[in-house]
Design an enzyme around this catalytic site. Structure first.
Site, PDB file in Angstrom:
ATOM      1  CE1 TYR A   7      -1.977  -1.431 -12.275  1.00 17.80           C
ATOM      2  CE2 TYR A   7      -2.977  -0.224 -10.454  1.00 17.80           C
ATOM      3  CZ  TYR A   7      -2.101  -0.274 -11.526  1.00 17.80           C
ATOM      4  OH  TYR A   7      -1.354   0.823 -11.850  1.00 17.80           O
ATOM      5  CE  LYS A  53      -3.962   5.679  21.519  1.00 22.55           C
ATOM      6  NZ  LYS A  53      -3.550   4.402  22.130  1.00 22.55           N
ATOM      7  NE  ARG A 101      -0.842  -2.066  25.154  1.00 21.84           N
ATOM      8  CZ  ARG A 101      -1.840  -1.395  24.593  1.00 21.84           C
ATOM      9  NH1 ARG A 101      -2.206  -1.648  23.332  1.00 21.84           N
ATOM     10  NH2 ARG A 101      -2.496  -0.479  25.282  1.00 21.84           N
ATOM     11  CG  MET A 138      -0.516   5.216  -4.879  1.00 24.24           C
ATOM     12  SD  MET A 138       1.139   5.549  -5.522  1.00 24.24           S
ATOM     13  CE  MET A 138       1.926   3.945  -5.290  1.00 24.24           C
TER      14      MET A 138
END
Length: 361
Positions: free
Chosen positions: A257, A35, A130, A305
């Site tokens: 940053y 998956k 679940r 990023m």
């Protein structure tokens, strides 16, 4: 000119890891879990490398159809089952196996006019809470399905919530006891599938007829106290890039940053073409391990990023173009995940589509 970040996929490592699973589960058949685009490794590339697996498990109908159209004849299981009557038609047409975990799915199934022999995995909720029918509902659901089609193949299925945690053996045993007490385990001797990657390694008594390995096939460990290498696995994905710039810092110079990293001595840093838009974890802190020219060093400052910065002190030969390993061969993905306070599953599956993925052998 292309950005140098690459995900290198070692297909021989996939085959090796499958053999490790087989060594743990000599009698059980293997349903390879592919998956999430094979945990970020590429669905068709991965299944071709794992073509000796006894079956494959996916999430989306589209992925199952892709495997059938690529020529795979093994059982292909839909782990969440179906969501509409139209999907049941496709399951019939492509001869797929499907989980049934809810009364809504049961109603759709019973209204369906199927031409082929159905292959149903009846999921029982033994404690994960679940998906799945409650244990006391199992016999009723089983009988409804058999009344609908007496030739239906039914496999009983559950999923462990804590098999990875050595301190949670009682929870695993409690779930196992609930499963063993099911009416149709005792009365009809139905095929069973219980074990995920962690249970394959920790609980051989859960292997039953089918095991469902996922993360171990990709070379990472499901156990918090061991890496894949320590379990005899080989990393399949190596995320690599290069240094694209070098900066010389003076004491008190700040990096990135927010200026959160402050140099306390003269130092060189390398700017690496990799950032959170590539799938590198944004919250990885200063100190997260990285390899530059094969030598271990650390991240410094915040992840941007498209870029991150690494400490080059002690690696005097490093410069623009030097190779960087972000995880994989030589640097277990589990180490990076632990530093970033996440899990290896997330790092592997979060790789961005903009990162080229290249098969190696």
């Amino acid at each position: 000119m292309y950005r140098p970040i690459r995900a290198l996929i070692d297909c021989t490592a996939l085959q090796h890891n499958l053999s490790v699973v087989r060594s743990h589960t000599r009698q059980a058949r293997i349903m390879a879990v592919v998956k999430a685009d094979a945990y970020g490794h590429g669905l068709l590339r991965t299944t071709q490398a794992l073509n000796t697996a006894d079956g494959f498990a996916v999430l989306e109908l589209e992925a199952a159809i892709q495997l059938r159209e690529a020529g795979f004849n093994q059982p292909v299981l839909l782990l969440e089952g179906f969501f509409s009557a139209e999907e049941l038609e496709a399951i019939d047409h492509y001869q797929l196996s499907t989980v049934i975990h809810s009364h809504e799915q049961l109603s759709l199934l019973l209204a369906h006019r199927k031409t082929g022999k159905p292959d149903i995995y009846l999921k029982i909720n033994t404690g994960m809470n679940r998906l799945g029918f409650r244990p006391e509902e199992e016999s009723y659901v089983f009988n409804r399905i058999r009344q609908w089609r007496s030739d239906t193949s039914i496999t009983l299925m559950t999923h462990f919530s804590c098999a990875d945690d050595a301190l949670e053996a009682d929870q695993v045993n409690q779930q196992l006891d609930q499963f063993a007490a099911l009416h149709d385990v005792k009365e009809n001797n139905l095929p069973q599938t219980l074990a995920n990657s962690a249970a394959i390694l920790r609980y051989p008594g859960t292997h039953a007829d089918w095991v469902r390995p996922g993360i171990v096939l990709y070379g990472a460990s499901p156990l918090p106290d061991k890496t894949g290498i320590e379990l005899g696995l080989r990393p399949v994905m190596t995320l690599t890039s290069q240094i694209i710039a070098v900066q010389q810092l003076d004491p008190s110079d700040r990096v990135g940053y927010g200026g959160q990293f402050i140099a306390n001595q003269p130092m060189r840093i390398g700017v690496v073409a990799a950032g959170y838009a590539d799938g590198y974890p944004r919250h990885a802190p200063t100190g997260t391990p990285v390899l530059v020219n094969g030598q271990r060093t650390r991240l410094v400052g915040r992840i941007s990023m498209d870029m991150l910065t690494v400490d080059l002190n002690g690696i005097s030969e490093a410069g623009v173009g030097s190779p960087v390993t972000l995880w994989g061969e030589g640097l277990p993905v589990e180490e990076v995940a632990k530093s970033a306070q996440t899990i290896s599953y997330e790092l592997l599956t979060a790789l961005s589509p903009r990162v080229p993925s290249i098969s190696i052998s």
